[in-house]
Design an enzyme around this catalytic site. Structure first.
Site, short mmCIF file in Angstrom:
data_model
loop_
_atom_site.label_atom_id
_atom_site.label_comp_id
_atom_site.label_asym_id
_atom_site.label_seq_id
_atom_site.Cartn_x
_atom_site.Cartn_y
_atom_site.Cartn_z
N CYS A 54 29.82 44.26 39.34
CA CYS A 54 29.44 44.64 40.71
C CYS A 54 28.53 45.87 40.64
O CYS A 54 28.82 46.82 39.93
CB CYS A 54 30.71 44.96 41.52
SG CYS A 54 30.31 45.47 43.21
N CYS A 58 32.10 52.37 43.27
CA CYS A 58 33.43 52.78 43.75
C CYS A 58 34.24 53.35 42.56
O CYS A 58 34.52 52.62 41.59
CB CYS A 58 34.16 51.60 44.38
SG CYS A 58 33.11 50.69 45.54
N CYS A 61 37.21 51.47 40.86
CA CYS A 61 37.19 50.02 40.66
C CYS A 61 36.84 49.54 39.25
O CYS A 61 35.77 49.87 38.72
CB CYS A 61 36.22 49.39 41.66
SG CYS A 61 36.31 47.59 41.60
N CYS A 98 44.01 34.83 49.86
CA CYS A 98 42.92 35.79 50.02
C CYS A 98 41.98 35.72 48.82
O CYS A 98 42.41 35.89 47.68
CB CYS A 98 43.54 37.19 50.14
SG CYS A 98 42.33 38.45 50.45
N CYS A 129 41.77 34.18 53.94
CA CYS A 129 41.23 35.54 54.02
C CYS A 129 40.18 35.67 52.93
O CYS A 129 40.32 35.07 51.86
CB CYS A 129 42.36 36.55 53.78
SG CYS A 129 41.78 38.25 53.75
N CYS A 189 41.28 42.71 58.52
CA CYS A 189 42.21 43.29 57.56
C CYS A 189 41.48 44.51 57.00
O CYS A 189 40.45 44.37 56.33
CB CYS A 189 42.51 42.28 56.45
SG CYS A 189 43.46 42.95 55.07
N ARG A 261 50.42 46.32 55.01
CA ARG A 261 50.65 45.66 53.72
C ARG A 261 50.82 46.65 52.57
O ARG A 261 49.96 47.51 52.34
CB ARG A 261 49.51 44.69 53.39
CG ARG A 261 49.78 43.98 52.06
CD ARG A 261 48.77 42.91 51.75
NE ARG A 261 48.69 41.93 52.80
CZ ARG A 261 47.55 41.46 53.29
NH1 ARG A 261 46.41 41.88 52.80
NH2 ARG A 261 47.55 40.55 54.24
N1 SAM Z 1 33.67 43.97 46.63
C1 SAM Z 1 34.32 43.87 47.87
C2 SAM Z 1 34.49 45.20 48.57
O1 SAM Z 1 34.53 46.22 47.91
O2 SAM Z 1 34.57 45.19 49.80
C3 SAM Z 1 35.64 43.15 47.82
C4 SAM Z 1 36.58 43.38 46.64
S1 SAM Z 1 37.20 45.03 46.44
C5 SAM Z 1 37.93 44.95 44.85
C6 SAM Z 1 38.52 45.12 47.62
C7 SAM Z 1 39.32 46.39 47.70
O3 SAM Z 1 40.19 46.50 46.60
C8 SAM Z 1 38.60 47.72 47.71
O4 SAM Z 1 38.04 48.05 48.95
C9 SAM Z 1 39.70 48.68 47.34
O5 SAM Z 1 40.31 49.17 48.52
C10 SAM Z 1 40.68 47.82 46.53
N2 SAM Z 1 40.74 48.25 45.13
C11 SAM Z 1 39.83 48.03 44.17
N3 SAM Z 1 40.19 48.60 43.02
C12 SAM Z 1 41.38 49.21 43.24
C13 SAM Z 1 42.25 49.99 42.44
N4 SAM Z 1 41.97 50.28 41.17
N5 SAM Z 1 43.38 50.44 42.99
C14 SAM Z 1 43.68 50.18 44.29
N6 SAM Z 1 42.87 49.46 45.10
C15 SAM Z 1 41.74 48.99 44.59
C1 DTB Z 2 43.14 45.21 49.26
O1 DTB Z 2 43.22 46.10 50.12
N1 DTB Z 2 43.71 45.26 48.07
C2 DTB Z 2 43.40 44.07 47.30
C3 DTB Z 2 42.63 43.20 48.33
N2 DTB Z 2 42.49 44.08 49.45
C4 DTB Z 2 41.41 42.54 47.95
C5 DTB Z 2 42.69 44.36 46.03
C6 DTB Z 2 43.43 45.27 45.11
C7 DTB Z 2 42.68 45.35 43.85
C8 DTB Z 2 43.39 46.14 42.81
C9 DTB Z 2 42.61 46.24 41.55
C10 DTB Z 2 42.34 44.91 40.90
O2 DTB Z 2 43.28 44.10 40.71
O3 DTB Z 2 41.20 44.69 40.48
FE1 SF4 Z 3 32.28 46.33 43.85
FE2 SF4 Z 3 34.72 47.09 43.24
FE3 SF4 Z 3 33.33 48.51 44.99
FE4 SF4 Z 3 34.19 46.02 45.67
S1 SF4 Z 3 35.44 47.82 45.23
S2 SF4 Z 3 32.16 46.90 46.00
S3 SF4 Z 3 34.07 45.02 43.65
S4 SF4 Z 3 32.84 48.23 42.81
#
Ligand code: SAM
Ligand code: DTB
Ligand code: SF4
Length: 386
Positions: A54, A58, A61, A98, A129, A189, A261
């Site tokens: 990606c 973030c 992430c 989801c 979702c 959500c 949640r």
């Molecule tokens: N790329 C899209 C976005 O960012 O909107 C969708 C997928 S993204 C992984 C969805 C959500 O997962 C993020 O907004 C974040 O709140 C959560 N998330 C990602 N990595 C995480 C982590 N290491 N711990 C907790 N939540 C995480």
């Molecule tokens: C949300 O708030 N938490 C989920 C879902 N929406 C998409 C994602 C959590 C991701 C945690 C890190 C991972 O497994 O990559």
């Molecule tokens: Fe990309 Fe992860 Fe950020 Fe979603 S949360 S936009 S997957 S870097």
């Protein structure tokens, strides 16, 4: 004063965080019982339909291309493989599926494949979702038209702390996407992550931003940071578990009709902490051994705890095959005309115009503000439309 407010001030939210723990939990749990069955928890399963690489930055992430996390990237999955996973989720008791993609935003050319996934998963009788990053108004409409029930897009943290976490898109971009989702008639959500080194005022700021949305998001995921090696937050200090429970309780008080949640980070939480979170007002979980890329407790562990606590998985009530299709509790705290219009179309064919839908949506929303849980008369009021 109505308990459903959209005018929360940051200072008021901070005061809630500062309450003695027992007072806070008592208040949250009392409200929870007024709006929900306290012994029901909604279960959703997550699937990563496009993994890694990606372009966003973030800091939390593992899927950002900017960090060395050892993650294997995968392109957008084929429909058959998605369906195989959705069937397995249904068989293990999930009611919502989801689908998440590691994108900044989808390309318009991806929409036909995404809408095909939505339709096929819906046909299995699961709520749908997606979380795909930022959406344009047109993309939101396409997904809504395909029958997508919820769109997940998190605000993540307070507006001030946000710039320490993400630089590649703005807070306002996120609010704009939520606006497109709502305008298209889908349920929202949206939540955030705690344990990223933020202060209490940032947790209060995140929840306040969610609580001034009108209507409130139907689903509010509270994620505890999963600390992944290689990301800038990989070595972040652990959040005090009591602070985490406070965050759940304050979310419950600010948004009494939303599902709150208990999301990422459950691997780090013991059973006592889960029980406390359910008492504080959490009534939804991600269920199944994987989140998107990181581990989650196994389904049988969750079911065993449910059984010890006397908790039942919440059954969905808005399937077109279900006579309670119009049950307002399942539709969320606010019923939009677009939601009703799509429901009427599916249930009665094309005989109704938006005008009918507006009237019905208005009646149902008003009743919902007045009485909870939704009664049989909600369904009756809606059925008058047919
Ligand atoms: N790329 C899209 C976005 O960012 O909107 C969708 C997928 S993204 C992984 C969805 C959500 O997962 C993020 O907004 C974040 O709140 C959560 N998330 C990602 N990595 C995480 C982590 N290491 N711990 C907790 N939540 C995480
Ligand atoms: C949300 O708030 N938490 C989920 C879902 N929406 C998409 C994602 C959590 C991701 C945690 C890190 C991972 O497994 O990559
Ligand atoms: Fe990309 Fe992860 Fe950020 Fe979603 S949360 S936009 S997957 S870097």
């Amino acid at each position: 004063m109505s308990q459903i407010r959209h005018d929360w001030q940051r200072a008021e939210v901070e005061e809630l965080f500062a309450l003695p723990f027992n007072d806070l939990l008592f208040r949250a749990h009392s409200l929870h019982r007024q709006y929900f069955d306290p012994n029901e928890v909604q279960v959703s399963t997550l699937l990563s339909i496009k993994t890694g690489a990606c372009p966003e930055d973030c800091a939390y992430c593992p899927q950002s291309i900017r960090y060395e996390t050892g993650l294997e990237t995968e392109p957008l999955m084929e429909l058959d493989s998605v369906l195989e996973q959705a069937r397995a989720a249904r068989a293990s008791g999930a009611t919502r599926f989801c689908m998440g993609a590691a994108w900044r935003s989808p390309k318009d050319r991806d929409l036909p494949r995404l809408t095909a996934m939505v339709k096929a998963v819906r046909d299995l009788g699961l709520e749908t979702c997606m979380t795909l990053g930022m959406l344009s108004a047109w993309q939101a409409e396409q997904l809504a038209e395909a029958g997508l029930d919820y769109y997940n897009h998190n605000l993540d943290t307070s507006p001030e702390y946000y710039r320490d976490i993400i630089t590649t898109r703005l807070y306002q971009d996120r609010l704009d996407t939520l606006g497109h989702v709502r305008a298209a008639g889908m349920k929202v959500c949206s939540g955030g992550i705690v344990g990223m080194g933020e202060e209490v005022t940032d947790r209060a700021g995140l929840l306040q931003q969610l609580a001034i949305l009108q209507p409130h998001p139907e689903s509010v995921p509270i994620n505890l940071l999963v600390r992944v090696a290689g990301t800038p937050l990989g070595d972040q200090e652990e959040l005090d578990p009591i602070e985490f429970i406070r965050t759940i309780a304050v979310a419950r008080i600010l948004m009494p009709t939303s599902h709150v949640r208990l999301s990422a980070g459950r691997e780090e939480m013991n059973e006592e902490m889960h029980a406390l979170a359910y008492f504080a007002g959490a009534n939804s979980i991600f269920y199944g051994e994987k989140l998107l890329t990181t581990p989650n407790p196994r389904a049988n562990q969750d079911l065993a705890l449910f059984s010890r606590l006397g908790i039942r998985p919440e059954q969905r009530m808005d399937s077109p095959q279900d006579p309670r299709f119009y049950n307002a509790a399942a539709a969320g705290p606010h019923i939009s005309p677009a939601f009703v219009a799509r429901a009427l179309k599916r249930r009665c064919g094309g005989a109704h115009g938006l005008k009918d839908a507006e009237g019905i949506a208005d009646t149902m929303s008003k009743r919902l503000e007045e009485v909870r849980p939704a009664t049989a008369s909600d369904s009756a009021a809606a059925a008058e439309g047919c």
